[in-house]
Design an enzyme around this catalytic site. Structure first.
Site, PDB file in Angstrom:
ATOM      1  N   GLU B 162       0.845  -1.203   0.000  1.00 42.86           N
ATOM      2  CA  GLU B 162       0.000   0.000   0.000  1.00 42.86           C
ATOM      3  C   GLU B 162       0.880   1.253   0.000  1.00 42.86           C
ATOM      4  O   GLU B 162       0.722   2.140   0.853  1.00 42.86           O
ATOM      5  CB  GLU B 162      -0.946   0.000   1.199  1.00 42.86           C
ATOM      6  CG  GLU B 162      -2.023  -1.058   1.090  1.00 42.86           C
ATOM      7  CD  GLU B 162      -3.020  -1.047   2.256  1.00 42.86           C
ATOM      8  OE1 GLU B 162      -2.772  -0.338   3.238  1.00 42.86           O
ATOM      9  OE2 GLU B 162      -4.048  -1.725   2.167  1.00 42.86           O
ATOM     10  N   GLU B 321      -6.277  -7.199  -1.175  1.00 40.18           N
ATOM     11  CA  GLU B 321      -6.870  -7.129   0.164  1.00 40.18           C
ATOM     12  C   GLU B 321      -8.306  -6.672   0.036  1.00 40.18           C
ATOM     13  O   GLU B 321      -8.602  -5.740  -0.698  1.00 40.18           O
ATOM     14  CB  GLU B 321      -6.172  -6.083   1.053  1.00 40.18           C
ATOM     15  CG  GLU B 321      -4.780  -6.397   1.486  1.00 40.18           C
ATOM     16  CD  GLU B 321      -4.250  -5.336   2.462  1.00 40.18           C
ATOM     17  OE1 GLU B 321      -5.075  -4.614   3.073  1.00 40.18           O
ATOM     18  OE2 GLU B 321      -3.024  -5.220   2.592  1.00 40.18           O
TER      19      GLU B 321
END
Lengths: 666, 666, 666
Positions: B162, B321
């Site tokens: 991320e 995710e």
């Protein structure tokens, strides 16, 4: 009223004696290619522009490096202006230090209360007390004065720009040093400071000046010493005024005959600069004003213009900036409705402005203010804005006879006091909801609603000549002011004051023995405890009005004190809400709650009637029209969106268009 | 659409050619004792897990000290996974620098706009531009690549994690240095920068690159130069992309055959990373997505998945995710209702995801995300969550034929432009209420409501093939983009755009002469002033809809411009609200206010009909069902909580259960 | 209950054995000229004052420079007090370091989470862990102890003042060093810390103690390690306690016979100091309490007083500060209504206070707390406040027989646990709306509404003697506490607990296998997922009550678990809302939502009835009267604004006036 050492108006380059109203804008030619400059001149003539403010943010252009100067472009612009008969209000260009200066001298950058550096990228990133900044700024001022002091276009000097708009509070070490010097001058001895600051509380007694600091971020949930906070506000205003003086004094050395001004920002909540003290520093007063949206927007404009006019001692002043339409710094920026552009401008004129200028001439294509309206908008000359601008130019030409006429004093006044403003809204108070200027504005709206003119005048000015004086939230009343108020009533004057007035002296020490200590005897009442209200609390009064924000637990202690209105609900139910103590022909009245314009209007009608101050408008026009008077010129301002029959004031059949202003000359 | 230099999907360790959808989670075995690992393997097989992301936050475990390495545990886990036929998406583990590194090198810690250090304790406490961090990170990457590059479990490399979730904006001196280099590359000369940044305003002209700084905290109440702000956003995205490239390039040196990805965070308001530019850097695109609660929650998921699918060029992408149920980072974290787990997952598949993974495999007992749901919750395998996970695993097994099939392009598209997003929401604008992505999502919801598929595509991609293109708030339109839009309409395309589009060029300089400068001729209208609305303002339109947020003062300047809808209230009453200019077979329509999904749905029905783009759903299912198509597979997604008769699409008697997804293969 | 090593009450200078209640205030004579001091003495005698707290903020006065001491004024005040028979609770004066100290040693100033220095100007600007501050503070303590240790007026030592009110959380390098030492003592090895902090998550494993830091500002949008946060709270409370111990130990060396105390601030949301652990450090417990406005204001006072009384082990405690009327630190500060001054004071006495003192004796004219009410207000002795004070003095004189009598334990108790308070409100949780103390207070109000006395007792105290124990939000349940609760129920006790109880161990690691892990078997239920509610969500229960904030997805897993109430709406509709598992004569009940006082009152009536704990009030007085018992003295406190017939309790014809307190001695 502070007396100006001298008042000197613009030096008009052509036909100096001819009466005229100035009309123009900030002019920033450096934002545009040279080929646009000639178009500017043509369009300025079309619009009737006769003056521009120049070079306000041109430091980086004029002095691109430490020892390099570039005046050629400015020479050309000055010549071009003069060639078109347009005068220049030339800025000293010190408002925004250029990148080379802050890169070389980061020690001129301000530091906030939390210790955070204020970085370049916007403007006004300089410490008012930095000796390094001061030296560089004065070097620039001298260079400009030397080069343009004799230029025929030069009408006035414009020091810096909106001094303090962003940098009034600086907590740096420079500020700390200067604050200590200021305190030494104020107090003389450290003991006197300790007394004034009540430092016996919380173990704050200073043993030495070097221990004193600005009120930097304190322990969380705690508050710095209130007098330290108040003195820091006083000092910060004075520190900026010092900068103003330094530039002005240098200019006067070079060009003793050119008047010097700076543009105040007397509007809304801008409060850091004590303009009542600053006004005397200038050859003429100038102000920037932007309308604050909301139901009292126009009243606020009038209030501000009125106060500026009185700071100028009734003499002409200069509206340096306002907007043709939307601004860019509010959350949502509304365009002005048709008619508002002219009404806003002429309301300033009605209160003494002899110059009507805008920010800015041509709307920027880039930069932080590109969405701020201008005389020529993004849409260009083929636009309603430019047409309205041109129409305003013609109107101002027609109003030339107004130029130079003084404001006609009213019979009533509202006292306005920066120190009470600062002090009444400090922390750790009975209520943190008190808003000094809002209360003052509410009284002003009530006067407007009744058609009674009222001057907004500084509390330390000469207001004794008024018959009716309203002093809203006059929180700080040092002994001499209390004496003046008593003498005023003794002499037959009518005083009206409100909740949270007369509470403290100049050090914010409470006058003891029952509130309001400084005015207790004059008002003939005594208050043991305050009764501030929560946000959702309302109390009813027996005249049908509703109070918010505040109540007082009033005991009448003098038989001459008449209870005009009582509370009917809340903790003070049955107690006085509004009182009036007659003292011979004079009187002292007290309003203990916030009534807002709706509640104040009928109450003020009663109080004015008993003071013998009548409305100047026929009943049908009260509330709808604002009346302002300059010499023989009566300005009728339509506060509404509908046409009004003003035959009674202007002659048979005369109609005042929606949002319009009519000038009736007798 | 950016063309990827290459697209390579997972290297499946076993049966590489067999079509399958990947299913799994972040796997953090270092949080658990070794005895749990074998239980994990058993339960993964039960659930149908075939891939996990490994070592994402394992730096401190792998390299416990500057010169010490511990691979034994990771060797064991990799072997264990491989022994159970589970592939590994192996992270480079650089997302969270370990304590020994930040203790030895505090100069890698980011600094925020206010000058505050970002301290360790959470994650991502590293400056994207720190050479010290970069060197340490690459040392780790090399060690991992060397050790595991040939491990049979290795299916892909997962760079960092991320990227930019918490550290995209760093104002440190490292950032300042890198920003200057980036600006030199962009502008070449300081003069070009001065032009782009419009530094003649507020005296900001730079004499030297060394004077340039990030837009650090400015004077209070002021704003840094807008182009400086915009360029800092561009630079910050690029700086992180540089880090991505550095890790990727090193990995490719070691393992040219292993695909490299990183997980985007394309969802909601996450905006700092220009993923349309990043996508081309990866072998395949991966995304993390969490549902934003609210009435458009599912639409937002679909919108994001759709855009990710188009960033991937229609090729398979990896949902790295999402959550099985509640997250932990909202103020109140709601569990998913029955059916939502599968519907959310399969909606991603419907838009091209060939991998469905969760954060995380086993819910943590300690640490900052222990209340974030997982495949095995705190309650253990005996739980509805794990049962739903297992059921989803079986469904994905059955959908193996879907793997690898491309998204079927729609006939309509919504343009999505990171630069317009960044620029349209900058400060000092007509309204600070503009929300770029919300407007885009509203149009997407309108398409869903009509049963018309629309692709969400980057504005600099190849959208010319679409018949109907909606460009909401396309604020920034450089000349080439304006040219493309004109050519599109000239060629018969149908363009729809909205308020605050076509206003500025790539430097955020306003196109002059009347808004929207870049699109004025194409739309056949001219706007002199904006009419933004206050929060509580509503305007009525003559089609019965209601506008908020914005209006424009529109003048139609071309006879081919048809007024479709007019304002009936507000300052623009009587003026056009929606216009459409026909241009041969093509057209250019303009919507000047915010209508929201309720107002946009009927308007879009009209515009789509006139563009000849029909609904793909029977009338009864419009709004209730989302249709998405991959090759021969039609996904029917029940947007409602009630069963739906889908006989018309799926054959007689077929019912789509509440919140269910049905795949109909032709 | 923590056992105090010793309990020693005030050393009364005159008639040491005579029972009396102490009455007085903080006395700050240094704020006034000497001529006022004699007036003070006279007025204190009028009011019945027999003790004052002295020198609390006198450091700068006592030690005006580093090596200079000025005791003369304090000698005079001490003598003056003694001459008038008034005792002195003498402060160590260390609460607010003087300017000379912070100027010479800025390294004693705290640093906040954001790295900002806490500057002087207010108070408590010192790092609890600063060795430099500690040395200077102890030098002062020694000087005071030496000079006044044998002064006949000395009744007690008052360490510092409201320790931690503003400086409990300091993130400086001093704090970091001390935090590391504290952690070493707690965990022994860095491995144990890594386990406790779950540092395998987010790569936080520490290799060395020196790498550990306070939880300083993390990456934006991220959260520091939760156990690091929790341990920092524990450490910060302990660090202040260390300071308390250091002063106390030094005082005991000089004056072993003089009792030592410090004033807690156990009220409202003040939470940083673990007073249940601190109480054992003192010779007697002292507290400051200010009423929090709102519908449960009086209940909160009673709750706090009750808890203080129990921290004191039922022995007399000292109400060191409360207010006669308005305070100055709330947004809007309301005066007390007639009767409230006495009711507030006597409610403290009812819960064990043998001393009733105010901040402060004479309202300040200057400084940060000048608008805080006092015994002598700004209005002077001729005021309702001073008259009420004098009346209270007489009442307390009449209540002398109460002095020394212990609180009569109730049959019910509410467990109060600082660690669950701290931990349950940490970030990253299912809901950030959980308010530990509010839930505890709601249960207390329910007890008051039913006329059942309940003791508020610390969770690690000896609460096994109670018949009914309510443990609201007992979030943190380490194994030993779980064992105690089980044993309590096994022994026939009745336990009631609520949502978000029994979730984590002492490291904030979740107990696995289904919530509430630590209490699952005892309660006979299992929860797979939490169901927190949004702010505007309400759920209905089948007993007619309404739940907010929270629900649980409850499965009953033991046949002995009875469902008392079920949800009828929301996601848990049909599931249990309140359960009760009988275990022989004992029981364990669970309330899974927030019911508020209105919902808890009838539910508690049921639970208390089944536990055999009856109301102690006649039905007509339940809710209207609070009953508190000290020895033979029954305090009847009128919670209402109306007169109440209390014949049933106090004898025929007895009426309890509005807001009044009656003491009935049997």
């Amino acid at each position: 009223m502070p007396q100006h050492p001298r008042h000197r108006w613009l030096r008009w380059p052509s036909e100096p004696g001819r009466p005229r109203l100035a009309f123009g804008a900030d002019y920033n030619p450096e934002q545009w290619p040279r080929e646009v400059w000639r178009e500017d001149m043509r369009a300025m003539k079309t619009a009737g522009v006769n003056i521009v403010s120049l070079a306000i943010f041109s430091w980086a252009r004029i002095q691109p490096r430490a020892a390099a100067w570039d005046f050629a472009w400015l020479d050309e612009v000055m010549d071009l202006l003069h060639g078109h008969g347009i005068a220049a209000d030339l800025a000293t260009a010190t408002a925004s230090p250029p990148p080379w200066l802050t890169a070389a001298h980061p020690e001129i950058l301000p530091v906030d209360r939390d210790g955070r550096t204020v970085w370049p990228g916007a403007r006004q990133h300089w410490r008012p007390t930095s000796p390094v900044f001061r030296a560089h700024a004065l070097e620039l001022v001298a260079a400009l004065a030397e080069r343009y002091g004799t230029h025929p276009a030069l009408a006035a000097w414009h020091v810096n720009n909106e001094l303090g708009c962003h940098n009034v509070y600086d907590y740096s070490d420079d500020a700390a040093r200067a604050f200590r010097l200021w305190l030494r001058r104020r107090y003389g001895t450290i003991g006197a400071l300790n007394h004034a600051w009540a430092t016996t509380f919380w173990s704050q007694t200073y043993g030495d000046w070097e221990q004193v600091l600005p009120p930097r971020r304190p322990a969380p949930g705690s508050y710095p010493n209130p007098t330290q906070q108040l003195d820091f506000k006083r000092f910060s205003s004075d520190a900026l005024r010092e900068h103003l003086r330094a530039e002005r004094d240098l200019l006067r050395q070079y060009t003793p005959d050119i008047p010097v001004t700076t543009n105040f920002l007397l509007m809304g909540d801008t409060r850091g600069m004590h303009y009542a003290e600053w006004a005397a520093e200038l050859d003429f007063v100038a102000n920037d004003h932007y309308v604050i949206p909301g139901p009292q927007g126009l009243d606020e404009l009038s209030f501000s213009a009125n106060l500026v006019g009185n700071l100028a001692g009734g003499r002409p002043w200069y509206l340096m900036e306002h907007s043709t339409s939307a601004v860019n710094w509010q959350p949502v920026n509304k365009a002005k409705a048709p008619g508002e552009l002219a009404r806003d401008s002429l309301t300033h004129v009605a209160h003494g402005a002899d110059a009507v200028c805008f920010f800015q001439w041509r709307q920027s294509a880039g930069g932080a203010e590109k969405y701020h309206s201008a005389m020529i908008p993004h849409a260009g000359e083929d636009s309603d804005v430019f047409r309205a601008v041109t129409e305003l130019g013609a109107t101002l030409r027609d109003l030339a006879p107004v130029a130079g006429t003084p404001r006609e004093p009213a019979r009533a006044a509202i006292l306005f006091d920066w120190e009470s403003w600062w002090a009444s809204e400090q922390d750790s108070h009975p209520s943190d909801r008190v808003r000094y200027r809002r209360e003052a504005l509410d009284w002003y709206t009530a006067f407007l609603n009744l058609g009674i003119r009222a001057d907004v005048v500084p509390a330390h000015g000469a207001w004794e000549r008024y018959e009716l004086v309203v002093a809203p939230i006059l929180y700080m009343v040092p002994r001499p002011l209390a004496d003046r108020l008593e003498a005023f009533v003794d002499a037959g004057g009518h005083l009206v004051t409100t909740y949270f007035s007369g509470i403290v002296d100049e050090h914010e020490h409470v006058w003891l023995g029952g509130y309001p200590g400084a005015l207790r005897d004059l008002l003939g009442l005594r208050i043991e405890e305050f009764g501030p209200l929560l946000d959702d609390e309302r109390v009813a009064l027996d005249d049908g009005s509703t109070g918010t924000l505040w109540t007082d637990r009033i005991d009448v202690v003098d038989p001459a004190t008449e209870v005009l209105v009582r509370y009917t609900t809340g903790e003070q139910a049955g107690r006085p809400a509004v009182t009036r103590r007659a003292l011979g022909p004079g009187s002292a009245a007290y309003v203990s709650t916030r009534l807002g314009p709706a509640g104040l209007t009928p109450l003020l009608a009663t109080l004015a009637a008993r003071a013998g101050v009548p409305s100047e408008l026929p009943a049908a026009l009260r509330g709808a029209v604002e009346l302002a008077v300059r010499g023989a010129h009566r300005f009728l301002i339509n506060r509404t969106d509908r046409p009004l029959d003003v035959s009674a004031l202007a002659g048979p059949g005369r109609v005042l268009a929606p949002r319009a202003v009519m000038v009736v000359t007798s």
